[in-house]
Design a protein around this motif. Structure first.
Motif, short mmCIF file in Angstrom:
data_model
loop_
_atom_site.label_atom_id
_atom_site.label_comp_id
_atom_site.label_asym_id
_atom_site.label_seq_id
_atom_site.Cartn_x
_atom_site.Cartn_y
_atom_site.Cartn_z
N ARG A 198 -8.62 -0.94 -24.20
CA ARG A 198 -9.03 -0.92 -25.82
C ARG A 198 -7.94 -1.89 -26.55
NH1 ARG A 198 -13.16 1.09 -24.84
NH2 ARG A 198 -13.79 3.12 -25.27
N PRO A 199 -8.64 -2.63 -27.46
CA PRO A 199 -7.91 -3.83 -28.15
C PRO A 199 -6.44 -3.27 -28.75
CG PRO A 199 -10.13 -3.96 -28.83
CD PRO A 199 -10.00 -2.73 -27.88
N PHE A 200 -6.30 -2.07 -29.23
CA PHE A 200 -5.26 -1.45 -29.76
C PHE A 200 -4.00 -1.47 -29.08
CE2 PHE A 200 -6.90 2.65 -28.30
CZ PHE A 200 -5.75 3.28 -27.79
N ARG A 201 -4.31 -1.44 -27.67
CA ARG A 201 -3.43 -1.37 -26.78
C ARG A 201 -2.93 -3.04 -26.10
NH1 ARG A 201 -3.12 3.65 -22.97
NH2 ARG A 201 -1.17 2.85 -22.68
N LEU A 202 -3.50 -3.99 -26.45
CA LEU A 202 -3.33 -5.36 -26.07
C LEU A 202 -2.04 -5.80 -26.09
CD1 LEU A 202 -4.88 -7.85 -24.98
CD2 LEU A 202 -5.41 -8.70 -27.30
N ALA A 203 -1.37 -5.36 -27.12
CA ALA A 203 0.20 -6.09 -26.83
C ALA A 203 1.05 -5.40 -25.69
CB ALA A 203 0.82 -5.60 -28.19
N GLU A 204 0.74 -4.04 -25.63
CA GLU A 204 1.43 -3.71 -24.37
C GLU A 204 0.76 -3.88 -23.17
OE1 GLU A 204 1.76 1.05 -22.58
OE2 GLU A 204 0.58 0.59 -24.17
N ILE A 205 -0.46 -4.30 -23.21
CA ILE A 205 -1.03 -4.76 -21.84
C ILE A 205 -0.55 -6.00 -21.46
CG2 ILE A 205 -3.39 -5.43 -20.67
CD1 ILE A 205 -4.78 -3.33 -22.53
N MET A 206 -0.34 -6.90 -22.36
CA MET A 206 0.19 -8.37 -21.80
C MET A 206 1.45 -8.25 -21.52
SD MET A 206 -2.30 -10.51 -22.34
CE MET A 206 -3.72 -10.67 -23.23
N VAL A 207 2.33 -7.42 -22.04
CA VAL A 207 3.68 -7.01 -21.73
C VAL A 207 3.72 -6.76 -20.17
CG1 VAL A 207 5.80 -5.61 -21.92
CG2 VAL A 207 4.84 -6.73 -23.93
N ARG A 208 2.84 -5.57 -19.80
CA ARG A 208 3.05 -4.94 -18.51
C ARG A 208 2.41 -5.94 -17.62
NH1 ARG A 208 6.27 -1.05 -19.17
NH2 ARG A 208 5.60 0.85 -20.74
N LEU A 209 1.56 -6.63 -17.70
CA LEU A 209 0.96 -7.75 -17.06
C LEU A 209 1.99 -8.82 -16.48
CD1 LEU A 209 -2.77 -8.36 -18.26
CD2 LEU A 209 -2.10 -7.23 -16.11
N THR A 210 2.67 -9.44 -17.67
CA THR A 210 3.63 -10.67 -17.43
C THR A 210 4.78 -9.96 -16.74
OG1 THR A 210 4.50 -10.27 -19.53
CG2 THR A 210 2.65 -11.93 -19.36
N GLU A 211 5.14 -8.63 -16.78
CA GLU A 211 6.32 -7.94 -16.30
C GLU A 211 6.09 -8.02 -14.81
OE1 GLU A 211 8.26 -4.54 -19.30
OE2 GLU A 211 6.76 -4.08 -17.85
N GLN A 212 4.87 -7.79 -14.16
CA GLN A 212 4.49 -7.63 -13.01
C GLN A 212 4.13 -9.00 -12.27
OE1 GLN A 212 5.18 -5.18 -11.21
NE2 GLN A 212 6.01 -3.99 -12.99
N LYS A 213 4.29 -10.16 -12.75
CA LYS A 213 3.93 -11.45 -12.47
C LYS A 213 2.27 -11.48 -12.26
CE LYS A 213 8.16 -12.66 -12.12
NZ LYS A 213 8.76 -11.49 -12.80
#
Length: 270
Positions: A198-213
């Motif tokens: 869902r778009p409302f969680r996009l900021a969190e998603i991007m952070v989680r993805l980049t944290e895990q390379k």
């Protein structure tokens, strides 16, 4: 089948976590309140129980957004009744696919659907916990991982937290962090992770993805109508990829109430 090294096809499954490969009894036989639905692909059908949980448009759109090669090994995290592995095999002809599902009833329906469609040599359904996926499968053993995870945080509005629909929609048994962490551990270097959320969680998603390379590479917003806000976002990330992301043109679902846009009809196979 109990897990020892339950990996006759080299799919990367090993002992360690509480899991088992589902081997259905009487494949293709419907149980009480179940139905057969046509997937509009290769004549494939899927067994579902409307009182438990049925797949939605988000899973279908994810398979249209994702891509894979026939030689790829693919894992679907939280596979439910197996819709994503079935469609990924139909669309991209992957030779080895696995679906991990924690709810035994859903996994049983998925395994019976796989057998019904004659795909037991290609698709394996495994009962297990996403949080323990790296103990069920070998690390860095998949070319592609897909996931249509629970979207909602917390248990607001849940009447029964043990109900299949609640588990599928709310972060009761796993979180976004669990999904992304496990995907990163199980993907090969350069492997692709595809997710709908869902778009409302996009900021969190991007952070989680980049944290895990897991480097975000593609993103597409899905709008119910051209004049409405997006209600889904499709994402592709690559393990160890270089920073650069493409935002694809919006995907509009309906031209008018009840009338799909041509691209949606194509994704569904109509």
């Amino acid at each position: 089948m109990a897990t020892g090294r339950a990996d006759p096809d080299g799919m990367g499954c090993h002992a360690g976590a509480a899991s088992r490969v589902v081997v259905p009894d009487g494949p293709g036989i419907l149980k009480e309140k179940e139905r057969l639905d046509d997937l509009q692909r290769n004549g494939y059908r899927i067994i579902q129980n409307p009182e438990k949980f049925c797949f939605g448009m988000d899973a279908v759109l994810l398979t249209g957004f994702a891509h894979a090669r026939p030689e790829d090994h693919l894992l679907d995290l939280g596979t439910g009744t197996g819709i994503i592995p079935l469609l990924m095999e139909a669309k991209y002809h992957c030779t080895q696919l696995a679906g991990l599902e924690i709810q035994a009833q859903s996994a049983d329906m998925a395994a019976r659907s796989v057998a019904l469609n004659g795909l037991s040599d290609k698709i394996r359904i495994v009962i297990g916990d996403i949080k323990e996926a790296d103990h069920i499968f070998q690390s860095a053993s998949f070319d592609c991982i897909t996931c249509n995870p629970p979207y909602m945080i917390g248990q607001h509005g849940i009447a029964n937290p043990d109900a299949p629909k609640a588990i599928a929609r709310h972060e009761i048994l796993c979180t976004l962090e669990d999904v992304v962490t496990q995907a990163a551990r199980l993907l090969k270097p350069g492997g692709h992770f595809f997710m709908v959320h869902r778009p409302f969680r996009l900021a969190e998603i991007m952070v989680r993805l980049t944290e895990q390379k897991l480097e975000p590479k593609r993103m597409q917003f899905v709008y119910p109508y051209v004049d409405k806000e997006p209600n889904m976002v499709l994402l592709e990330a690559v393990r160890g990829g270089r920073p650069r992301m493409t935002v694809e043109k919006p995907l509009i679902v309906f031209r008018e109430p009840g009338v799909y846009m041509p691209q949606i009809r194509e994704i569904y196979g109509y």
